[in-house]
Design an enzyme around this catalytic site. Structure first.
Site, short mmCIF file in Angstrom:
data_model
loop_
_atom_site.label_atom_id
_atom_site.label_comp_id
_atom_site.label_asym_id
_atom_site.label_seq_id
_atom_site.Cartn_x
_atom_site.Cartn_y
_atom_site.Cartn_z
N SER A 180 0.80 -1.23 0.00
CA SER A 180 0.00 0.00 0.00
C SER A 180 0.83 1.28 0.00
O SER A 180 0.26 2.37 -0.09
CB SER A 180 -0.95 0.02 1.20
OG SER A 180 -2.19 -0.55 0.84
N LYS A 205 0.06 3.80 -2.69
CA LYS A 205 -0.94 4.86 -2.64
C LYS A 205 -0.32 6.26 -2.59
O LYS A 205 -1.00 7.25 -2.83
CB LYS A 205 -1.90 4.63 -1.47
CG LYS A 205 -2.77 3.37 -1.65
CD LYS A 205 -3.75 3.17 -0.52
CE LYS A 205 -4.69 2.02 -0.79
NZ LYS A 205 -4.11 0.69 -0.54
N SER A 207 -6.09 3.56 4.24
CA SER A 207 -5.60 2.73 3.14
C SER A 207 -6.74 1.99 2.44
O SER A 207 -6.59 0.85 1.99
CB SER A 207 -4.56 1.72 3.65
OG SER A 207 -3.74 1.28 2.59
N LYS A 256 3.04 6.57 4.73
CA LYS A 256 2.22 5.45 4.29
C LYS A 256 2.82 4.10 4.68
O LYS A 256 4.00 3.85 4.50
CB LYS A 256 2.03 5.49 2.77
CG LYS A 256 0.91 4.61 2.28
CD LYS A 256 -0.44 5.15 2.71
CE LYS A 256 -1.55 4.13 2.56
NZ LYS A 256 -1.46 3.04 3.57
#
Length: 439
Positions: free
Chosen positions: A52, A55, A116, A242
């Protein structure tokens, strides 16, 4: 957070670790955020799964689209059946999106950046590019534009493609493929995100928020970055960016923290999870180790003042000028992130702009006051320098060298007299040289 809640526990072999810091991860990098100066790296040029952390690229493209006026924060997205179904898959990180209901881009963005949320991310991708496939193309094009080197994007979320297959007509790339990047590229993306769209921190720093508050789909979003203020692994100054976890990628985290105007970026990839610790704690423990090392050992120091005159090069010769030379100096102070006590291990290096000079190394009149003729940078003495993430970052650790005064072009008469003087001077030098040879 991604589909799998447990990272693979692997014995990691140290690679390229520096001195008194080693990070228990397959790859890692530590960077000073204002310049992109690399302070530590470990296996940072090899592509790894990013989960993730993907992202961050989706965020970059959205923030760019908003800045360009192509997308508005209050713009509504109506949820199709496939994304509504995906959003209710409890094996994936999501907020519930009701079919045919509408949500603002701002709401979807917050769900992506804080929680997320995967279906919300795909909704943003469709809004920007019309389809997931088109968005993936944009991701790869933007990566090339940003100067990334070791990467491949196959989806907007960071999921394994097999988890997307039930919800899309066709996946991009292999059926079991995932996005990959090197730690260096992840840090570069984070660096560009912070510099080009610093507003990202306004959202990435939110520890808790409620999605669809007051509805049956209300979701309490606790940020997966547990190092934010008020969360389980709180760290002073932490405000982004993140996390990411899949079976393939392991436990990952791109963090950034600022104290007293000094900001660092950290990346850990596929963290080695010690016995008795889970993958979440392990990635935050390794990040804390890197940030503690950075804040305790580094500072931004002014190494050269403004108006510094380079030793051995305080002037430049000027061809065809009223004056035969012009003084030069730095136009601003030169600051650099330096390990405490090591300022004396750097020396200034003057680099001339050769495009400004003739074949004899001279400027040609007329010369303007304040004209840039090169720059001064710092060069490490007997010490391995890890360099910078990007050329753009390197510029922040240079000071331009400019002319102190202007030099007008001499008129034809002065130039003629100089030529005549030079001619007779050459004859005289030749005669005196010959005469000296007689004795």
């Amino acid at each position: 957070m991604m589909v799998c809640m447990m990272a693979m526990s692997m014995v990691q072999k140290p690679a390229n670790a520096q001195g008194d810091l080693d990070v228990n991860a397959k790859a890692a990098i530590l960077v000073e955020a204002s310049t992109g100066k690399i302070l530590y790296e470990k296996n940072s040029d090899t592509a790894q799964g990013i989960a993730s952390m993907t992202k961050m690229m989706s965020e970059y493209l959205l923030l760019e689209a908003v800045e360009d006026g192509k997308v508005k924060w209050d713009q509504k997205y109506t949820v199709p059946g496939n994304l509504s179904e995906m959003s209710h898959n409890t094996g994936l990180s999501n907020v519930s999106l009701r079919e045919e209901d509408s949500y603002t881009i701002k709401e979807l963005y917050e769900a992506m950046a804080i929680y997320s949320a995967n279906a919300a991310t795909m909704a943003i991708a469709e809004t920007i590019a019309g389809s997931e496939a088109n968005f993936v193309k944009m991701m790869n094009e933007k990566a090339k534009e940003l100067g990334l080197k070791e990467y491949k994007f196959v989806n907007s979320t960071g999921l394994n493609n097999r988890d997307l297959q039930p919800y899309v007509d066709q996946v991009v790339g292999g059926q079991d493929e995932e996005n990959v990047m090197s730690a260096n590229d992840v840090a570069t993306l984070a660096y560009r995100l912070l510099h080009d769209h610093p507003e990202v921190l306004e959202t990435s720093s939110i520890p808790k928020k409620v999605f669809a508050e007051g509805t049956v789909d209300e979701t309490h979003m606790d940020n997966w970055n547990w190092m934010l203020k008020g969360l389980l692994r709180e760290y002073e100054g932490m405000d982004g960016l993140k996390t990411g976890t899949t079976d393939f990628a392991g436990a990952n985290f791109t963090g950034t923290a600022e104290r007293d105007g000094l900001r660092f970026i950290t990346v850990v990839m596929n963290v080695d999870v010690p016995p008795g610790e889970n993958s979440y704690d392990a990635r935050f423990s390794e990040t804390r180790k890197m940030l503690d090392y950075a804040f305790n050992n580094y500072s931004i120091e002014e190494v050269l003042p403004a108006d510094y005159k380079v030793k051995g090069q305080k002037t430049l010769s000027v061809e065809k000028g009223k004056e035969k030379e012009v003084q030069i100096k730095t136009d601003s102070p030169l600051s650099m992130v330096i390990k405490n006590g090591e300022a004396d291990q750097y020396k200034p290096k003057f680099v001339l702009d050769k495009k400004k000079l003739n074949k004899d190394g001279e400027l040609t009149a007329p010369v303007k006051e304040g004209e840039k003729v090169g720059y001064v940078m710092l060069e490490a003495k007997g010490k391995k320098d890890l360099g910078y993430l990007t050329d753009k970052g390197t510029n922040a650790s240079k000071a331009s060298v400019v002319t102190v005064d202007s030099v007008e072009k001499a008129n034809w008469f002065v130039l003629s007299m100089r030529a005549v003087g030079g001619f007779f001077g050459d004859i005289w030098n030749s005669i005196t040289s010959t005469v000296k040879g007689w004795f």
